[in-house]
Every structure is written in C-alpha cells, then in structure tokens.
Write an enzyme that holds these catalytic residues in place. Structure first.
Site, PDB file in Angstrom:
ATOM      1  N   ASP A  67      13.255  16.550  21.533  1.00  0.00           N
ATOM      2  CA  ASP A  67      13.255  17.965  22.051  1.00  0.00           C
ATOM      3  C   ASP A  67      11.825  18.562  21.822  1.00  0.00           C
ATOM      4  OD1 ASP A  67      13.188  17.765  19.189  1.00  0.00           O
ATOM      5  OD2 ASP A  67      15.344  18.484  18.950  1.00  0.00           O
ATOM      6  N   GLU A 143      23.504  22.404  19.564  1.00  0.00           N
ATOM      7  CA  GLU A 143      23.847  23.241  18.489  1.00  0.00           C
ATOM      8  C   GLU A 143      25.454  23.272  18.632  1.00  0.00           C
ATOM      9  OE1 GLU A 143      22.167  24.046  16.205  1.00  0.00           O
ATOM     10  OE2 GLU A 143      20.335  25.219  17.001  1.00  0.00           O
TER      11      GLU A 143
END
Ligand code: PGA
Length: 242
Positions: A67, A143
């Site tokens: 990421d 998330e």
C-alpha cells in the site's frame, strides 16, 4: 493456519527472515510481497544482515508492496516508498527497478490500481507475502467494513488507523485520509503468507483471526481461507489468547 509463538520480537523477525531466505535460495527470481509499519522492520534488518554475509541474493528478486498513502511521493519521509528505500532497498543488492510500491501521486488512481494488479498478475503472483495486522484487524489498508474489495483500490482510513499511524507524524491531522491498497483478493492469491503480530494491543484481533469465524469487521479473518498462512506472534500475545 499454522501458529508459531516466539519468545520475542527478535525471534519472530529471525523466523520470518529465514523463511524468506529459504524461498529466495530455492527460487532466485522470487516475488516478495512486502509490508510497512513497525512490525516488519526487524525482518528487514535480518535480511540486510543476511545479504551482507552473502546468505541471500536479491539481484533477481522482485518486490511488491501492499500500500501507499495518497498524496505522498517517494521523497516524502512519511511515504511507504521512502520507508522501503530507507529500511531495506538501499542496503541490499536489489535492482531498484524491480521494486514496486503503488504510486500515491498517480493522476489517475483507478488506473494505477488496475495497473498494479496487472503487474502482480504478469509477475505470476507473489511467492511469499509478509503481513502485519492493525489493532482493528486491518490487513494492508483493508479496513473493517461491510464490504471488502478484492483488487487494488482507493480506500479511506478509519479513525483508529489514523490515530495509530499518527505516531509517525507530528500530529494526527497530518496523516493522509486515504490510501491505495492491495485488496484481500489479491493478497489471498499469494502462494504463502507470513503474518507477524506483536504486543498486547493486537491480542484481541489475533484471537478473532484464530476463532474459526470469518467477518468483514475483522478483515484478517479472511486469511483463514488461505491454505498456507503462518501466524508468528510473541509470548505476550500468546499468553493473552490462550
Ligand atoms: P504496525 O502496523 O506494524 O506498525 O503495528 C501494522 C498494520 O497496521 O498493519
């Protein structure tokens, strides 16, 4: 899933680095999936040592990172590209053009996400993926949510992640609010996964990860569907999850 409890952080790091060494020695062109954050720093230190003593050769290795923050470029000390350069790449004999981190400055983020997945597929997938875990159960920046996204994508960060990552910034307000992250579908395609977790604030999510239940509210629990995951924890978490 295999659970390994090590005495401390150093022992966890050594085990992960030894595993990577075995994979690269067996396949010099291995594709390594790498992560940022506090957790993998010890693994990278071990790999640097091994490279200096000629026990591992990165000259034909390719790396792909999980990421990157949106808006941060490689010269920004908070970017994950910068982190990788300073914690690993500059100290090993890797060809920098074989190291991939999503570009958080890309003009067309959606296209960058597609290109990133295509790149990984072209490389024929990741041989071993190193993972940390958020205290909220996130993997990379996937998330907790009602829906998880399979491929690389743009995502907002939760308040708890912004708070947790603010320790690397002057204040929470400076933490970017979004990131480009590999999705769990892409991560699950890795042939082998090593997840490292240390410290009591990770105990609860690790317990859920080992619970036999799968929920998007703890994205790490998806890993239970993968056939080759090793979870490496320290004794502190080990005691708390018993
Ligand atoms: P940490 O982060 O290694 O800095 O604890 C892990 C994560 O958020 O995935």
């Amino acid at each position: 899933m295999k659970l390994v409890i090590k005495k401390d952080y150093d022992e966890m790091s050594k085990l992960a680095a030894e595993t990577i060494k075995g994979i690269v020695n067996n396949k010099p062109t291995a594709i390594l999936g790498l992560a940022t954050g506090s957790t993998p720093i010890g693994v990278y230190k071990e790999l640097i040592k091994m490279n200096k003593s000629n026990d591992i050769d990165f000259s034909k290795v390719t790396t792909v990172n999980l990421d990157e923050y949106i808006g941060l470029g490689e010269n920004d000390p908070q970017s994950y590209r910068y982190f990788m350069n300073k914690n690993l790449f500059e100290y090993i004999n890797i060809n920098k053009s074989n190291t991939f981190v999503p570009n958080g400055l890309a003009e067309n983020i959606e296209q960058e996400a597609k290109n990133y997945d295509n790149k990984i597929d072209e490389l024929d997938g990741i041989d071993v993926q190193i993972l940390g875990i958020g205290s909220n159960g996130h993997i990379a920046f996937n998330e907790p949510s009602d829906v998880l996204i399979a491929g690389t994508h743009l995502t907002g960060l939760t308040e708890s992640t912004i708070e947790a990552n603010s320790r690397f910034f002057d204040s929470a307000s400076e933490v970017p609010k979004s990131a480009l992250t590999m999705g769990l579908g892409q991560i699950m395609k890795s042939r082998k996964i090593l997840l490292l977790a240390q410290g009591e604030n990770k105990a609860e999510v690790v317990k859920e990860l080992l619970s036999g239940k799968i929920t998007t509210k703890n994205p790490s629990t998806m890993l239970q569907m993968h056939k080759d995951v090793t979870i490496i924890i320290d004794e502190e978490i080990g005691k708390l999850i018993k």
